[in-house]
Design a protein around this motif. Structure first.
Motif: not given
Length: 155
Positions: A15-40
């Motif tokens: 789940v650490d690799h799936i949820r928003p965070g530092p790992y996702r962009l490293d391995w998910d070939s479909l995703m090209t960018s990710m920004d956390i806009m707000e953290t609650f």
């Protein structure tokens, strides 16, 4: 769409690799960018991410803005989300919309160190797309998702 597979690792690491965070962009070939806009709180945020074009760019790059939440679920974890109408669409992207989606990850009782990962995806890619193109893209995307995730977890 429903995707399900056994992954050789523990639920927290998967789940650490799936949820928003530092790992996702490293391995998910479909995703090209990710920004956390707000953290609650630690496991709750609004994120904006973009995906690459698919099927020789018949499906143009997409942008999504999702509310994401991760929590304990039975013996495992659930990470879920839904799109929000939030902010302006960036140029060169079509704004897609995710209806309630989620990934459930639970340990396999008979096989320590393995987990069952099940995803429920309700995505509207939007735009003028034939359903057959969407179905083809989604099936290959979900197959690649599991393959890419398994490779990333072995590193």
């Amino acid at each position: 769409y429903k995707a399900q597979g056994v992954v050789e690792d523990v639920t927290n690491r998967i789940v650490d690799h799936i949820r928003p965070g530092p790992y996702r962009l490293d391995w998910d070939s479909l995703m090209t960018s990710m920004d956390i806009m707000e953290t609650f709180e630690e496991n709750c945020c609004v994120m904006r991410y973009t995906t690459a074009g698919q099927l020789w760019n018949i499906i143009a790059p997409r942008e999504f803005v999702d509310f994401s939440y991760t929590t304990s679920y039975e013996d495992g974890l659930l990470t879920c989300g839904i799109s929000l109408d939030y902010g302006e669409v960036r140029p060169n992207f079509v704004r897609g919309f995710n209806h309630p989606c989620g990934w459930f990850c639970v340990p396999l009782k008979d096989s320590p160190g393995h987990s069952l990962l099940t995803g429920y995806i309700q995505t509207e890619l939007r735009g003028m797309l034939p359903q057959s193109a969407v179905d083809t893209a989604m099936s290959s995307t979900l197959a690649n998702f599991y393959s890419d995730l398994k490779k990333a977890l072995k590193m």
